[in-house]
Design a protein around this motif. Structure first.
Motif, mmCIF file in Angstrom:
data_model
loop_
_atom_site.group_PDB
_atom_site.id
_atom_site.type_symbol
_atom_site.label_atom_id
_atom_site.label_comp_id
_atom_site.label_asym_id
_atom_site.label_seq_id
_atom_site.Cartn_x
_atom_site.Cartn_y
_atom_site.Cartn_z
ATOM 1 N N ILE A 109 -2.249 5.406 8.600
ATOM 2 C CA ILE A 109 -1.138 5.109 7.691
ATOM 3 C C ILE A 109 -0.846 6.288 6.766
ATOM 4 C CG2 ILE A 109 -0.315 3.560 5.883
ATOM 5 C CD1 ILE A 109 -2.107 1.411 7.170
ATOM 6 N N GLU A 150 -1.899 -1.867 1.655
ATOM 7 C CA GLU A 150 -2.539 -3.182 1.624
ATOM 8 C C GLU A 150 -2.309 -3.919 2.939
ATOM 9 O OE1 GLU A 150 -1.252 -5.169 -1.923
ATOM 10 O OE2 GLU A 150 -2.763 -4.133 -3.129
ATOM 11 N N ALA A 151 -1.122 -3.759 3.511
ATOM 12 C CA ALA A 151 -0.843 -4.404 4.794
ATOM 13 C C ALA A 151 -1.815 -3.884 5.847
ATOM 14 C CB ALA A 151 0.603 -4.148 5.214
ATOM 15 N N GLY A 152 -2.097 -2.582 5.805
ATOM 16 C CA GLY A 152 -3.049 -1.999 6.742
ATOM 17 C C GLY A 152 -4.429 -2.619 6.588
ATOM 18 N N LYS A 153 -4.892 -2.724 5.340
ATOM 19 C CA LYS A 153 -6.198 -3.338 5.099
ATOM 20 C C LYS A 153 -6.181 -4.789 5.544
ATOM 21 C CE LYS A 153 -7.300 -0.651 0.967
ATOM 22 N NZ LYS A 153 -7.232 -0.741 -0.495
ATOM 23 N N ASP A 199 2.004 -1.507 -0.952
ATOM 24 C CA ASP A 199 1.870 -2.702 -0.114
ATOM 25 C C ASP A 199 1.738 -2.340 1.367
ATOM 26 O OD1 ASP A 199 4.483 -1.981 0.173
ATOM 27 O OD2 ASP A 199 5.328 -3.957 -0.240
ATOM 28 N N ILE A 200 2.201 -1.152 1.759
ATOM 29 C CA ILE A 200 1.986 -0.728 3.150
ATOM 30 C C ILE A 200 0.494 -0.475 3.386
ATOM 31 C CG2 ILE A 200 2.337 1.202 4.734
ATOM 32 C CD1 ILE A 200 5.155 1.156 4.230
#
Ligand SMILES: Nc1ncnc2c1ncn2[C@@H]1O[C@H](COP(=O)(O)OP(=O)(O)O)[C@@H](O)[C@H]1O
Ligand SMILES: [Mg+2]
Lengths: 273, 363
Positions: free
Chosen positions: A188, A172-175, A169-170
């Motif tokens: 990341i 995904e958070a970046g994307k 999820d980190i």
């Protein structure tokens, strides 16, 4: 457990450390700081500045550095591929990767020798295919190949552990915040993998620096790493004072690199071997 | 009514052989606080991830402001997500976390600095710029995650059970904060939760889901007061769900006794589910009751008592009242016509009330 029990249980370990670390180290320091007559001297501690020794140290550092970099360049993409492929059981893949470690270390180096020597398997294949010949045995390249082959698992494991531990999820958070593939990697993934890479570099660089067996077998005795010189001082020239002096210098070098890269690995909580 | 901002059309999604969403249609209006509500495993996160671009539907399309965005990757969509486990960048300070999206958009340093300050003020954490996420509490981390999302000025904020990991008190506080935020920002919130109270408190519109199917869409009041089937009635608050037969318009027979109600348009003598909220069952003296019953248990719940009454018509009623009726009391039972909610019998499994064994274990 009460405090006394803990103290009693720690005795064997303390004895171990004293017997196999502290006392030998004292001997080494004592030998390094004295001459054959037992008088104090700086001669052997400063022997590293002798051009022959200096060249050997430089070569050791260079080859260890190149091997470490190659190990990173192999391990990191492999870890990323394993992570994104989402294999059900990465444990099995890790197991396969460390399997060569179960074979005797000398045997593995001899196998490499068999592959790359002048009349070796690779040249044989190349000649069948009319593709020319390789001539790398007894060169630094051969030693680097040996080091990479031998120490790659020590890089792979911490890097893989570290990369696999990065939560999806980190990423995904970046994307989600607008990062494309490149920025996900540079902003990341790589920063969050530095601890694993640091551990790996320590674990590859240190043994590569002190290496002499690989250099003996794949270098054909023609290439002198500092490890080879130290070995010869102890087993051939029987100059234990010089051997100790050079050993101590090498230890200090190792200590410095460990401190440099170990800073990252200290907070790598997922490191398992 | 504001315009439709997001539209899901005919979305189906399977994971392996597990059909999670089946021809789902849903639209979300601009500036709405929409909550997807349903039991764990019903497909809420999957919908949110399809809107966010983290999953691609097998069939169907996602429209944003009239444009098909089904194939766009997450970084190309004008929406931001607040993840359930915060997903903060642990190697960056709070300020760097918040600046992440803005730096990628190449905003100026002074703009970024102002935005960080504005966002931290908005989530009530001024001065936290240089802290690392690890040093913050769960609630604080969640606020940073929200700040990091909103500085990008998304038109839509997606929130996946953002309060799930917080304790009760903090959760209630954050509910108010989120409502305030939504009003101050004037943007669309799509919120996922399995907590019906949370949904009722915060939403403009609730989408109740079960097993990948939308059961009901409506305001919190309409969902609570007029559930369309047994599943919704049971999932949104406690209720008595009783078998009945619709005698004719505005008259329902329960356990052999006719009750007046306000519902129309059912078939003559159609078997129906009758929903009565526990607070709508009135207890009084036996003489004044439409039917009678005996109190079999009473539990003090703080604001009210929860009472079980075994009635003369063979139905066990759950009742919530502020009056104390000791066990064994003989009481009269009344329900006013407005408080009967009549529903067709479930047409499919997903419309039935939830059994414990239907709920998948949480990941
Ligand atoms: N990546 C995935 N791979 C396989 N199955 C998944 C995946 N994501 C979700 N599922 C399955 O899809 C169903 C719905 O999941 P989800 O959307 O997460 O539900 P909710 O958010 O409502 O709890 C569950 O049965 C879940 O196991
Ligand atoms: Mg979910």
């Amino acid at each position: 457990m009460n405090k006394n029990r803990v103290q009693v249980l720690s005795i064997p370990y303390i004895l171990w450390v004293i017997g196999f670390t502290v006392i030998p180290l004292i001997f080494v320091v004592a030998k390094a700081a004295t001459n054959a007559e037992g008088d104090f001297t700086f001669e052997y501690l400063l022997a590293i500045f002798d051009p022959v020794h200096r060249k050997a140290l430089l070569l050791s550092v260079c080859l260890a550095f190149i091997s470490s970099v190659i190990c990173v360049l192999i391990s990191y993409p492999a870890a990323l591929i394993l992570k994104s492929a989402k294999f059900k059981d990465t444990k099995i893949i890790m197991f396969i990767m460390i399997l060569p470690m179960w074979m005797n270390f000398i045997l593995r180096i001899l196998a490499i020798q068999l592959l790359i020597s002048k009349n070796g398997v690779i040249n044989h294949l190349l000649s069948v295919l009319h593709l020319g010949q390789i001539d790398i045995i007894n060169t630094p390249i051969a030693i680097v190949i040996g080091m990479v082959y031998d120490y790659l698992p020590y890089m792979l494991l911490p890097v893989l552990n570290c990369v696999l531990a990065i939560p999806d999820d980190i990423i995904e958070a970046g994307k989600d915040l607008g990062a494309g593939k490149f920025h996900v990697l540079t902003k990341i993934l790589i920063p969050l993998s530095l601890s694993g890479i640091g551990s790996g570099i320590t674990m590859v660089f240190v043994p590569s620096m002190t290496e002499f067996v690989i250099a003996n077998i794949l270098g054909g005795g023609k290439i002198q790493l500092l490890g080879n010189i130290i070995e010869q001082e102890f087993s051939v020239s029987m100059n234990w004072n010089l051997g100790s002096g050079l050993s101590l210098t090498l230890m200090i070098f190792v200590l410095i690199t460990t401190l440099l890269f170990g800073r990252n690995s200290a907070n790598n909580r997922n490191f398992v071997l | 009514m504001s315009k439709k901002l997001i539209e899901l059309k005919n979305i189906s999604k399977s994971f392996g052989s597990n059909l999670v969403l089946d021809e789902l249609d849903l639209y979300i209006r601009e500036n709405e606080f929409v909550t997807l509500l349903g039991p764990s495993g019903c497909g809420k996160t999957t919908i949110l991830r399809i809107i966010g671009g983290f999953e691609t539907p097998d069939i169907g399309s996602v429209y944003f402001d009239g444009v098909d965005i089904t194939k766009l990757s997450p970084n190309e969509r004008q929406l931001n997500t607040v993840f359930q486990k915060y997903a903060l960048f642990t190697h960056m300070t709070v300020a760097e976390n918040i600046a992440f999206g803005l730096r990628l958009k190449k905003k100026s340093d002074s703009y970024i600095k102002d935005k960080i300050k504005y966002a931290l003020d908005l989530v009530n954490l001024p001065g936290y710029e240089d802290r690392y996420p690890d040093s913050l509490s769960g609630g604080q981390q969640q606020r940073i995650a929200i700040a990091r999302a909103i500085v990008n000025e998304p038109k839509v904020l997606l929130l996946d059970e953002p309060l799930g990991a917080l304790d009760l008190k903090l959760r209630q506080e954050m509910q108010y904060e989120l409502i305030r935020l939504k009003n101050e920002l004037g943007i669309t919130f799509i919120y996922v939760t399995h907590d019906q109270e949370e949904a009722l408190t915060m939403s403009d519109t609730i989408v109740v889901m079960n097993q990948g199917y939308i059961q009901q869409i409506g305001t919190p009041e309409s969902i609570y007061n007029e559930p369309t089937n047994a599943f919704v009635a049971d999932f949104i608050g406690e209720s008595n769900i009783i078998d009945g037969i619709m005698v004719r318009d505005r008259l329902v027979n329960i356990g052999g006794l006719d009750f007046e109600c306000v519902d129309e348009g059912f078939g003559k003598n159609e078997p129906v589910d009758v929903v009565i909220r526990p607070e709508d069952v009135e207890l009084g003296s036996p003489e004044g009751g439409h039917t009678t019953g005996t109190v079999t248990s009473i539990i003090f719940k703080g604001v009210h008592y929860e009472i079980q009454v075994e009635s003369a018509i063979g139905i066990n009623f759950m009742v919530q009242t502020t009056q104390n009726f000791p066990v064994g009391s003989f009481v009269g039972i009344n329900v006013i016509p407005d408080n009967f909610q009549i529903m067709h019998k479930p047409q499919s499994e997903d419309e039935e009330i939830l059994n414990i064994e239907d709920i998948p274990l949480k990941e």
